[in-house]
Design a protein around this motif. Sequence first.
Motif, mmCIF file in Angstrom:
data_model
loop_
_atom_site.group_PDB
_atom_site.id
_atom_site.type_symbol
_atom_site.label_atom_id
_atom_site.label_comp_id
_atom_site.label_asym_id
_atom_site.label_seq_id
_atom_site.Cartn_x
_atom_site.Cartn_y
_atom_site.Cartn_z
ATOM 1 N N LEU A 23 27.276 35.607 11.027
ATOM 2 C CA LEU A 23 26.111 36.483 10.915
ATOM 3 C C LEU A 23 25.550 36.462 9.497
ATOM 4 O O LEU A 23 24.321 36.464 9.299
ATOM 5 N N ALA A 24 26.452 36.426 8.503
ATOM 6 C CA ALA A 24 26.001 36.380 7.112
ATOM 7 C C ALA A 24 25.197 35.107 6.854
ATOM 8 O O ALA A 24 24.156 35.145 6.176
ATOM 9 N N TYR A 25 25.637 34.000 7.395
ATOM 10 C CA TYR A 25 24.902 32.741 7.215
ATOM 11 C C TYR A 25 23.560 32.768 7.942
ATOM 12 O O TYR A 25 22.519 32.369 7.391
ATOM 13 N N LEU A 26 23.538 33.275 9.186
ATOM 14 C CA LEU A 26 22.295 33.312 9.958
ATOM 15 C C LEU A 26 21.247 34.217 9.296
ATOM 16 O O LEU A 26 20.042 33.944 9.350
ATOM 17 N N LEU A 27 21.716 35.293 8.675
ATOM 18 C CA LEU A 27 20.784 36.205 8.014
ATOM 19 C C LEU A 27 20.188 35.606 6.745
ATOM 20 O O LEU A 27 19.032 35.850 6.413
ATOM 21 N N THR A 28 21.002 34.824 6.027
ATOM 22 C CA THR A 28 20.586 34.366 4.701
ATOM 23 C C THR A 28 20.145 32.904 4.646
ATOM 24 O O THR A 28 19.313 32.534 3.819
ATOM 25 N N GLY A 29 20.726 32.069 5.489
ATOM 26 C CA GLY A 29 20.465 30.635 5.401
ATOM 27 C C GLY A 29 21.173 29.990 4.227
ATOM 28 O O GLY A 29 20.924 28.824 3.897
ATOM 29 N N SER A 30 22.092 30.716 3.593
ATOM 30 C CA SER A 30 22.823 30.201 2.432
ATOM 31 C C SER A 30 23.805 29.120 2.854
ATOM 32 O O SER A 30 24.648 29.339 3.730
ATOM 33 N N VAL A 31 23.705 27.956 2.215
ATOM 34 C CA VAL A 31 24.620 26.884 2.557
ATOM 35 C C VAL A 31 26.031 27.187 2.052
ATOM 36 O O VAL A 31 27.022 26.716 2.612
ATOM 37 N N ALA A 32 26.146 27.979 1.001
ATOM 38 C CA ALA A 32 27.461 28.393 0.523
ATOM 39 C C ALA A 32 28.137 29.304 1.543
ATOM 40 O O ALA A 32 29.338 29.169 1.824
ATOM 41 N N LEU A 33 27.366 30.244 2.107
ATOM 42 C CA LEU A 33 27.934 31.102 3.153
ATOM 43 C C LEU A 33 28.195 30.304 4.431
ATOM 44 O O LEU A 33 29.103 30.626 5.201
ATOM 45 N N TYR A 34 27.404 29.259 4.653
ATOM 46 C CA TYR A 34 27.669 28.350 5.780
ATOM 47 C C TYR A 34 29.034 27.681 5.605
ATOM 48 O O TYR A 34 29.817 27.578 6.558
ATOM 49 N N SER A 35 29.308 27.233 4.393
ATOM 50 C CA SER A 35 30.603 26.591 4.135
ATOM 51 C C SER A 35 31.737 27.572 4.355
ATOM 52 O O SER A 35 32.804 27.213 4.877
ATOM 53 N N ASP A 36 31.516 28.828 3.970
ATOM 54 C CA ASP A 36 32.530 29.857 4.162
ATOM 55 C C ASP A 36 32.761 30.116 5.648
ATOM 56 O O ASP A 36 33.901 30.278 6.101
ATOM 57 N N ALA A 37 31.681 30.146 6.418
ATOM 58 C CA ALA A 37 31.808 30.379 7.857
ATOM 59 C C ALA A 37 32.484 29.208 8.554
ATOM 60 O O ALA A 37 33.291 29.388 9.468
ATOM 61 N N LEU A 38 32.157 28.000 8.104
ATOM 62 C CA LEU A 38 32.743 26.820 8.740
ATOM 63 C C LEU A 38 34.247 26.767 8.540
ATOM 64 O O LEU A 38 34.991 26.328 9.421
ATOM 65 N N GLU A 39 34.703 27.230 7.393
ATOM 66 C CA GLU A 39 36.148 27.261 7.173
ATOM 67 C C GLU A 39 36.829 28.224 8.131
ATOM 68 O O GLU A 39 37.984 28.026 8.518
ATOM 69 N N SER A 40 36.117 29.261 8.562
ATOM 70 C CA SER A 40 36.678 30.193 9.532
ATOM 71 C C SER A 40 36.877 29.542 10.892
ATOM 72 O O SER A 40 37.781 29.908 11.642
ATOM 73 N N VAL A 41 36.017 28.568 11.236
ATOM 74 C CA VAL A 41 36.221 27.808 12.469
ATOM 75 C C VAL A 41 37.548 27.063 12.402
ATOM 76 O O VAL A 41 38.312 26.998 13.375
ATOM 77 N N VAL A 42 37.820 26.490 11.236
ATOM 78 C CA VAL A 42 39.094 25.801 11.036
ATOM 79 C C VAL A 42 40.244 26.784 11.174
ATOM 80 O O VAL A 42 41.298 26.462 11.740
ATOM 81 N N ASN A 43 40.062 28.007 10.659
ATOM 82 C CA ASN A 43 41.116 29.015 10.776
ATOM 83 C C ASN A 43 41.452 29.300 12.239
ATOM 84 O O ASN A 43 42.624 29.468 12.605
ATOM 85 N N ILE A 44 40.430 29.359 13.078
ATOM 86 C CA ILE A 44 40.657 29.626 14.497
ATOM 87 C C ILE A 44 41.446 28.481 15.134
ATOM 88 O O ILE A 44 42.437 28.702 15.837
ATOM 89 N N ALA A 45 40.993 27.257 14.879
ATOM 90 C CA ALA A 45 41.676 26.096 15.455
ATOM 91 C C ALA A 45 43.097 25.983 14.930
ATOM 92 O O ALA A 45 44.039 25.668 15.674
ATOM 93 N N ALA A 46 43.275 26.240 13.634
ATOM 94 C CA ALA A 46 44.596 26.116 13.031
ATOM 95 C C ALA A 46 45.556 27.169 13.565
ATOM 96 O O ALA A 46 46.729 26.878 13.839
ATOM 97 N N ALA A 47 45.071 28.404 13.725
ATOM 98 C CA ALA A 47 45.927 29.461 14.262
ATOM 99 C C ALA A 47 46.344 29.145 15.697
ATOM 100 O O ALA A 47 47.498 29.377 16.089
ATOM 101 N N ALA A 48 45.417 28.599 16.481
ATOM 102 C CA ALA A 48 45.746 28.230 17.861
ATOM 103 C C ALA A 48 46.782 27.106 17.896
ATOM 104 O O ALA A 48 47.738 27.146 18.690
#
Length: 300
Positions: A23-48
């Motif tokens: 949501l933070a990335y969609l609101l701002t369009g910040s590529v830095a926040l995009y990178s932060d969000a993308l790492e969370s996708v990895v967190n989900i896959a890694a935890a699984a």
Amino acid sequence: MSPTQALLLSLGVAVVVFVLKGLAYLLTGSVALYSDALESVVNIAAAAAALLAVRVSKRPADENHPFGHTKAEYFSAVLEGVLIVLAALAILREAWPRLLAPEPIEELGLGLLLSLLASSLNALLALFLISKGRQARSPAVVADGQHVLSDVMTSAGVLLGVGLAWLTGWWWLDPLLALLVALNILRMGWRLVRDSVGGLMDEALPQEELGRIRAALEGALKGLAADGRVLEVHDLRTRRAGPRTFVEFHLVVPGSTTVEQAHQICDQLESALQVSLEGVQTTIHVEPDHKAKHATFRVG
């Protein structure tokens, strides 16, 4: 809380954090926040992946796997490292064009607030996972916690840098931060893969644990050496497979020692190691005095 429960918690928190950062990335369009969000996708896959590995590792030994299934956790950690590297490459691909053509960020205040909330959740989760993973001696849980902790550190840098870009109007800081995050993620992924491959390749225990094993053996051998029941210990070897630690060595005793006497000595040494390192599995090869190598632990 068991490793399985800890990883279930990690998976649930990872989904919540991803939603907030997305949501933070969609609101701002910040590529830095995009990178932060993308790492969370990895967190989900890694935890699984870690959750699946821990469940497999708990299976008891069978005919095809007489030493158990504990090394399954290392495969999970290797997979997590690979996912981290892929995420870093995706961030680099997104950030480079924006560095060449910076764009202003919109709705940054609310975006930063959502990202800060997500990072706070991650920080609490990381500390919990590392603590529980070490208590349970679970490489998969510790690796997941370290990954989440690194996410917290990079998120803090992103928040600080994006906030600075907002205040100064230096919008090139946004993609630059994303590139720095990607490089840090690459470093983290490499280290995680390297440590996990070390476990798969049966690396020796770290010096701290090896020192505890040596101290335990030396303490137990003092009394046995005083009356000549043990001459030396040599060819000490160690390895780890998930939560299990394996120690083996050769024990040199006088040739006149009976099988029963040698067995009693081995029991004493195994008990000393159990006190020093919980869950250790010891294999001792007994040899007569003419097999002495005068190396490792020479007694007497």
